[in-house]
Design an enzyme around this catalytic site. Structure first.
Site, PDB file in Angstrom:
ATOM      1  N   TYR A 157      31.747  29.685  50.210  1.00  0.00           N
ATOM      2  CA  TYR A 157      32.968  29.901  49.420  1.00  0.00           C
ATOM      3  C   TYR A 157      33.939  28.750  49.643  1.00  0.00           C
ATOM      4  O   TYR A 157      34.422  28.138  48.685  1.00  0.00           O
ATOM      5  CB  TYR A 157      33.615  31.226  49.830  1.00  0.00           C
ATOM      6  CG  TYR A 157      35.038  31.421  49.375  1.00  0.00           C
ATOM      7  CD1 TYR A 157      36.114  31.072  50.210  1.00  0.00           C
ATOM      8  CD2 TYR A 157      35.326  31.946  48.122  1.00  0.00           C
ATOM      9  CE1 TYR A 157      37.421  31.234  49.797  1.00  0.00           C
ATOM     10  CE2 TYR A 157      36.640  32.118  47.703  1.00  0.00           C
ATOM     11  CZ  TYR A 157      37.684  31.763  48.547  1.00  0.00           C
ATOM     12  OH  TYR A 157      38.995  31.916  48.126  1.00  0.00           O
TER      13      TYR A 157
HETATM   14  N1  LIG Z   1      44.077  37.389  47.136  1.00  0.00           N
HETATM   15  C1  LIG Z   1      44.349  36.449  48.011  1.00  0.00           C
HETATM   16  O1  LIG Z   1      45.049  36.692  49.015  1.00  0.00           O
HETATM   17  C2  LIG Z   1      43.838  35.070  47.794  1.00  0.00           C
HETATM   18  C3  LIG Z   1      43.320  34.687  46.564  1.00  0.00           C
HETATM   19  N2  LIG Z   1      42.869  33.387  46.400  1.00  0.00           N
HETATM   20  C4  LIG Z   1      42.353  32.971  45.087  1.00  0.00           C
HETATM   21  O2  LIG Z   1      43.232  33.401  44.058  1.00  0.00           O
HETATM   22  C5  LIG Z   1      42.458  33.802  42.903  1.00  0.00           C
HETATM   23  C6  LIG Z   1      42.766  35.249  42.549  1.00  0.00           C
HETATM   24  O3  LIG Z   1      42.575  36.041  43.729  1.00  0.00           O
HETATM   25  P1  LIG Z   1      42.332  37.624  43.592  1.00  0.00           P
HETATM   26  O4  LIG Z   1      43.142  38.174  42.485  1.00  0.00           O
HETATM   27  O5  LIG Z   1      42.448  38.193  44.957  1.00  0.00           O
HETATM   28  O6  LIG Z   1      40.808  37.635  43.143  1.00  0.00           O
HETATM   29  P2  LIG Z   1      39.852  38.918  42.932  1.00  0.00           P
HETATM   30  O7  LIG Z   1      38.668  38.654  43.781  1.00  0.00           O
HETATM   31  O8  LIG Z   1      40.588  40.188  43.095  1.00  0.00           O
HETATM   32  O9  LIG Z   1      39.560  38.809  41.376  1.00  0.00           O
HETATM   33  C7  LIG Z   1      38.876  37.709  40.860  1.00  0.00           C
HETATM   34  C8  LIG Z   1      38.427  38.060  39.470  1.00  0.00           C
HETATM   35  O10 LIG Z   1      37.484  37.068  39.114  1.00  0.00           O
HETATM   36  C9  LIG Z   1      36.446  37.709  38.426  1.00  0.00           C
HETATM   37  N3  LIG Z   1      35.172  36.990  38.510  1.00  0.00           N
HETATM   38  C10 LIG Z   1      34.366  36.842  39.586  1.00  0.00           C
HETATM   39  N4  LIG Z   1      33.250  36.185  39.248  1.00  0.00           N
HETATM   40  C11 LIG Z   1      33.352  35.936  37.908  1.00  0.00           C
HETATM   41  C12 LIG Z   1      32.503  35.329  36.959  1.00  0.00           C
HETATM   42  N5  LIG Z   1      31.296  34.845  37.320  1.00  0.00           N
HETATM   43  N6  LIG Z   1      32.920  35.260  35.692  1.00  0.00           N
HETATM   44  C13 LIG Z   1      34.130  35.762  35.323  1.00  0.00           C
HETATM   45  N7  LIG Z   1      34.980  36.349  36.165  1.00  0.00           N
HETATM   46  C14 LIG Z   1      34.579  36.443  37.442  1.00  0.00           C
HETATM   47  C15 LIG Z   1      36.298  39.078  39.056  1.00  0.00           C
HETATM   48  O11 LIG Z   1      35.670  39.928  38.113  1.00  0.00           O
HETATM   49  P3  LIG Z   1      34.873  41.240  38.625  1.00  0.00           P
HETATM   50  O12 LIG Z   1      35.982  42.231  38.793  1.00  0.00           O
HETATM   51  O13 LIG Z   1      33.936  41.563  37.513  1.00  0.00           O
HETATM   52  O14 LIG Z   1      34.183  40.870  39.893  1.00  0.00           O
HETATM   53  C16 LIG Z   1      37.732  39.438  39.383  1.00  0.00           C
HETATM   54  O15 LIG Z   1      38.329  40.233  38.397  1.00  0.00           O
HETATM   55  C17 LIG Z   1      41.000  33.563  43.272  1.00  0.00           C
HETATM   56  O16 LIG Z   1      40.576  32.298  42.805  1.00  0.00           O
HETATM   57  C18 LIG Z   1      41.018  33.592  44.780  1.00  0.00           C
HETATM   58  O17 LIG Z   1      39.927  32.852  45.363  1.00  0.00           O
HETATM   59  C19 LIG Z   1      42.847  32.482  47.425  1.00  0.00           C
HETATM   60  C20 LIG Z   1      43.323  32.842  48.660  1.00  0.00           C
HETATM   61  C21 LIG Z   1      43.901  34.133  48.917  1.00  0.00           C
HETATM   62  N1  LIG Z   2      38.327  35.913  44.984  1.00  0.00           N
HETATM   63  C1  LIG Z   2      39.030  36.155  46.089  1.00  0.00           C
HETATM   64  N2  LIG Z   2      39.257  35.159  46.972  1.00  0.00           N
HETATM   65  C2  LIG Z   2      39.944  35.428  48.113  1.00  0.00           C
HETATM   66  C3  LIG Z   2      40.429  36.708  48.372  1.00  0.00           C
HETATM   67  C4  LIG Z   2      40.182  37.735  47.414  1.00  0.00           C
HETATM   68  O1  LIG Z   2      40.586  38.899  47.591  1.00  0.00           O
HETATM   69  N3  LIG Z   2      39.492  37.403  46.302  1.00  0.00           N
HETATM   70  N4  LIG Z   2      41.135  36.974  49.503  1.00  0.00           N
HETATM   71  C5  LIG Z   2      41.321  36.042  50.437  1.00  0.00           C
HETATM   72  C6  LIG Z   2      42.056  36.435  51.714  1.00  0.00           C
HETATM   73  O2  LIG Z   2      43.338  36.965  51.364  1.00  0.00           O
HETATM   74  C7  LIG Z   2      42.260  35.321  52.722  1.00  0.00           C
HETATM   75  O3  LIG Z   2      43.068  34.336  52.148  1.00  0.00           O
HETATM   76  C8  LIG Z   2      42.969  35.855  53.945  1.00  0.00           C
HETATM   77  O4  LIG Z   2      42.115  36.673  54.670  1.00  0.00           O
HETATM   78  C9  LIG Z   2      40.794  34.661  50.298  1.00  0.00           C
HETATM   79  N5  LIG Z   2      40.160  34.459  49.010  1.00  0.00           N
END
Ligand SMILES: NC(=O)C1=CN([C@@H]2O[C@H](COP(=O)(O)OP(=O)(O)OC[C@H]3O[C@@H](n4cnc5c(N)ncnc54)[C@H](OP(=O)(O)O)[C@@H]3O)[C@@H](O)[C@H]2O)C=CC1
Ligand SMILES: Nc1nc2c(c(=O)[nH]1)N=C([C@H](O)[C@@H](O)CO)CN2
Length: 247
Positions: A157
């Site tokens: 990742y």
């Molecule tokens: N939440 C956090 O604290 C953090 C988030 N981030 C980044 O911020 C962004 C948003 O985070 P967050 O809202 O937590 O993410 P989530 O994991 O909650 O949601 C990501 C979305 O992307 C969709 N997805 C996954 N694979 C695909 C695919 N192949 N095609 C289309 N859609 C896809 C998922 O769909 P499905 O529901 O079908 O799986 C899901 O709805 C991400 O890029 C994440 O890596 C980075 C660090 C911390």
């Molecule tokens: N696709 C996602 N990416 C990440 C998520 C998540 O929920 N969905 N969450 C994190 C964590 O919050 C991490 O930043 C701290 O443990 C990272 N990426």
């Protein structure tokens, strides 16, 4: 004037909040989603155009690109939010090297496909639409704090998010001055419902500010980048000072 913005993976959590924020700010948002989520109804109620799409599926991606090019004359922005936070598999102790390799390769390939390959393909496909917009336009990559420091449990990742970070620099150089290209690199923004109290406490301790800021932190940063006239090729860290929380 058309103010079309595409955001991927926006049916839940950060992407959902961002899509609604942008729509309420007057942009015409197109949100892609992979699987049906309760947030879809909120998006539709707000007037967001929702399209089901697995961005790692080549034929679906091609159809999506064709459809957007037929429907929209220009693009104000393209936000790559879609993501799968896959853990690395436990190290294999079985003698079947081939099976272990195949399992690890599947994780690695899936991470590269969603976080690097799809944004690369979509940026190149939509460059003409971004250049056709009357005024400056934006590409925003959602990366991660771990792109710069690695991760012992999410190696594939983290590597894929590092690839996306590097694509930020390349596309910024290639598409200037018309298109600004930036990344947002969060550490913890929003816990998942399944995160237990121990994990939450441990994670909060990792940053200096020791808070879970929530989805608005990302949406505010996206709006900041859209309103900027002089930021490109940058990674905006949203990490609560985690990079300084050294032993
Ligand atoms: N939440 C956090 O604290 C953090 C988030 N981030 C980044 O911020 C962004 C948003 O985070 P967050 O809202 O937590 O993410 P989530 O994991 O909650 O949601 C990501 C979305 O992307 C969709 N997805 C996954 N694979 C695909 C695919 N192949 N095609 C289309 N859609 C896809 C998922 O769909 P499905 O529901 O079908 O799986 C899901 O709805 C991400 O890029 C994440 O890596 C980075 C660090 C911390
Ligand atoms: N696709 C996602 N990416 C990440 C998520 C998540 O929920 N969905 N969450 C994190 C964590 O919050 C991490 O930043 C701290 O443990 C990272 N990426």
């Amino acid at each position: 004037m058309q103010n079309n913005i595409i955001i991927t993976g926006a049916a839940q959590r950060l992407g959902l909040h961002c899509a609604l924020t942008l729509q309420h700010a007057g942009f015409q948002v197109t949100a892609t989603y992979r699987s049906e989520k309760p947030g879809l109804q909120q998006l539709k109620d707000a007037g967001v155009h929702c399209i089901q799409l697995d961005i790692t599926e080549p034929n679906a991606l091609a159809d999506f690109i064709d459809s957007i090019k037929q429907q929209l004359g220009s693009l104000r922005g393209l936000i790559h939010n879609a993501s799968d936070w896959k853990k690395d598999l436990p190290l294999s102790d079985c003698d079947n090297a081939r099976a272990a390799l195949a399992a690890d390769a599947a994780v690695y390939d899936a991470m590269q496909a969603v976080h690097a390959k799809a944004p690369y393909l979509l940026n190149r496909a939509f460059t003409p639409l971004l250049q056709a917009h009357d005024g400056v336009t934006d590409i925003i990559h959602l990366t991660d704090f771990v792109a710069s420091v690695g991760s012992s449990k999410h190696m594939a990742y983290a590597a894929s998010k590092a690839a996306l970070e590097n694509l930020t620099y390349s596309f910024a150089r290639a598409l200037a001055p018309k298109v600004k290209v930036n990344a947002i690199a969060p550490a913890l923004l929003l816990f998942n419902d399944h995160d237990d109290a121990c994990y939450r406490a441990k994670t909060l301790q990792k940053s200096l500010l020791q808070v879970e800021p929530g989805a608005a932190e990302l949406s505010n940063t996206v709006m900041y980048l859209l309103n900027s006239r002089y930021i490109t090729g940058k990674v905006i860290d949203l990490d609560g000072g985690r990079h300084l929380n050294l032993p």
